[in-house]
Design an enzyme around this catalytic site. Structure first.
Site, PDB file in Angstrom:
ATOM      1  N   LYS A   1     -11.097   9.521  -0.718  1.00  0.00           N
ATOM      2  CA  LYS A   1     -11.523  10.906  -1.351  1.00  0.00           C
ATOM      3  C   LYS A   1     -12.545  10.535  -2.659  1.00  0.00           C
ATOM      4  O   LYS A   1     -12.877  10.632  -2.312  1.00  0.00           O
ATOM      5  CB  LYS A   1     -10.819  11.132  -0.589  1.00  0.00           C
ATOM      6  CG  LYS A   1     -10.587  13.094  -1.369  1.00  0.00           C
ATOM      7  CD  LYS A   1      -9.431  13.515  -0.650  1.00  0.00           C
ATOM      8  CE  LYS A   1     -10.052  15.451  -1.996  1.00  0.00           C
ATOM      9  NZ  LYS A   1     -10.246  15.213  -3.083  1.00  0.00           N
TER      10      LYS A   1
ATOM     11  N   TYR B   1       7.864   2.631  15.265  1.00  0.00           N
ATOM     12  CA  TYR B   1       6.208   2.514  15.034  1.00  0.00           C
ATOM     13  C   TYR B   1       5.497   3.437  15.477  1.00  0.00           C
ATOM     14  O   TYR B   1       3.844   3.972  15.451  1.00  0.00           O
ATOM     15  CB  TYR B   1       6.228   0.596  16.124  1.00  0.00           C
ATOM     16  CG  TYR B   1       4.569   0.389  15.924  1.00  0.00           C
ATOM     17  CD1 TYR B   1       4.022  -0.007  14.547  1.00  0.00           C
ATOM     18  CD2 TYR B   1       3.437   0.043  16.590  1.00  0.00           C
ATOM     19  CE1 TYR B   1       3.082  -0.691  14.502  1.00  0.00           C
ATOM     20  CE2 TYR B   1       2.592   0.104  17.364  1.00  0.00           C
ATOM     21  CZ  TYR B   1       1.875  -0.947  16.113  1.00  0.00           C
ATOM     22  OH  TYR B   1       0.748  -1.592  16.174  1.00  0.00           O
TER      23      TYR B   1
ATOM     24  N   SER C   1       0.559  -3.055   8.776  1.00  0.00           N
ATOM     25  CA  SER C   1       1.432  -2.686   9.199  1.00  0.00           C
ATOM     26  C   SER C   1       2.014  -3.853  10.308  1.00  0.00           C
ATOM     27  O   SER C   1       1.928  -4.445  11.001  1.00  0.00           O
ATOM     28  CB  SER C   1       1.271  -1.321  10.439  1.00  0.00           C
ATOM     29  OG  SER C   1       2.621  -0.880  11.378  1.00  0.00           O
TER      30      SER C   1
ATOM     31  N   VAL D   1       1.055  -1.201  -0.107  1.00  0.00           N
ATOM     32  CA  VAL D   1      -0.023   0.282   0.585  1.00  0.00           C
ATOM     33  C   VAL D   1       0.418   1.358  -0.169  1.00  0.00           C
ATOM     34  O   VAL D   1       0.326   1.919  -0.221  1.00  0.00           O
ATOM     35  CB  VAL D   1      -0.970   0.182   1.371  1.00  0.00           C
ATOM     36  CG1 VAL D   1      -2.109  -1.293   1.235  1.00  0.00           C
ATOM     37  CG2 VAL D   1      -0.609   0.159   2.550  1.00  0.00           C
TER      38      VAL D   1
END
Length: 323
Positions: A106, A146, A76, A58
């Site tokens: 969006k 992180y 993640s 991504v």
């Protein structure tokens, strides 16, 4: 049929979310680059017409054809072993990855929920931690890659909400456990269970008086699901406030597994939080949610999952750098 994109779909949390949204009648698009996820976690969904999977990073441009009603951004690395090993990728997925998905939301007019973490509170000076606490984070420490990725993630999400009017949700996720965790991912629940099943002594870092609060995966998924369909745009803690010291938890695991291992102590890693307990007042009030599965029940279900591993799988899962 409503359509949802779930990033990090092959991970621990992401795979359970895929299951939940399939059960609720959604068309689910799973996305994962498999850097820490495991395709085995979602392969049972491949036969379903309402599930599709994209092997994609991504942090690169994200395109999904057609309408898209919801996005859940769970991509993640989430364990210390992972994000200490791949710090740049961890920062990129929290920044570039989140930016890409907010842009997609969006474009599509989608509602987006991002997975934040209790680590935004760092090593807290306030206990328990409420959403109003701003945290105590070492930006240049080993855990900062992180912690700060997630703090930036929250900031850019709120910026998109404020500036573009994007429909956003933010889940601050506290320690969660259950089936599909990796035995060698470095988190305390699979670390202790793995050591016990291999007949090793259980390793505690520090004096064992530091605390954690463990939430079973089914409760966590329910909280996230309710947050997505709420009208609340600010961060909400999702976790179980039942706090326990690491020493007490190690003793629980020894009793649960019926083993007689000793507990050994090693130095505490840099910036390891000494206390972690969520204030879930907002979740109770706004979502009507609180955890229902106690640690005793949840740990039995988790242990049953790991007991099915072969001796070879247990051996391969061995890792000495637990934190």
């Amino acid at each position: 049929m409503r359509k949802v994109l779930i990033t990090g779909a092959a991970g621990f949390l992401g795979s359970h979310l895929c299951d939940r949204f399939i059960k609720e009648g959604f068309h689910v698009i799973g996305m994962d680059n498999l850097i820490t996820g495991d395709i085995k976690n979602i392969e049972h969904l491949f036969k379903l017409k309402q599930f599709e999977f994209y092997n994609h990073d991504v942090t690169k441009f994200v395109h999904v054809p057609g309408k898209l009603d919801y996005i859940l951004h769970f991509a993640s690395p989430a364990s210390p072993i992972d994000y200490l090993k791949i710090p740049i990728q961890t920062l990129k997925v929290g920044s570039l990855g989140t930016h890409n998905l907010l842009g997609l939301a969006k474009e599509k007019g989608s509602r987006i929920l991002i997975a934040s973490t209790s680590e935004v509170y760092g090593d807290p000076l306030v206990h328990p931690q409420s959403e109003e606490y701003y945290g105590n984070v070492n930006t240049i420490g080993p855990r900062g890659v992180y912690d700060e990725a997630k703090r930036f993630q929250e900031s850019i999400t709120m910026a998109y909400h404020t500036y573009h009017g994007l429909d956003t949700r933010i889940a601050r996720i506290f320690n969660t456990y259950g089936p599909r965790m990796r035995l060698n991912d470095g988190r305390v629940v699979p670390a202790f269970i793995g050591q016990a099943l291999r007949g090793e002594n259980l390793t505690i870092f520090g004096n064992g008086l530091q605390t954690r609060s463990f939430c079973y995966i089914d409760d966590q998924v329910e909280g996230i699901y309710k947050l997505l369909f709420s009208d609340y745009v600010y961060p909400v803690n999702i976790g179980n406030p039942d706090e326990i010291t690491i020493k007490e938890f190690a003793e629980e695991v020894v009793r649960l597994t019926g083993t007689d291992q000793k507990v050994i102590y090693k130095p505490l890693p840099t910036d390891d939080p000494l206390q972690r307990q969520p204030d879930i007042s907002k979740a109770k009030e706004i979502l009507g949610w609180e955890p229902k599965i106690g640690r005793s029940e949840g740990m039995k279900l988790t242990l049953d999952y790991f007991k099915a591993f072969s001796k070879e799988e247990l051996r391969k899962s061995e890792h000495r750098d637990f934190v």
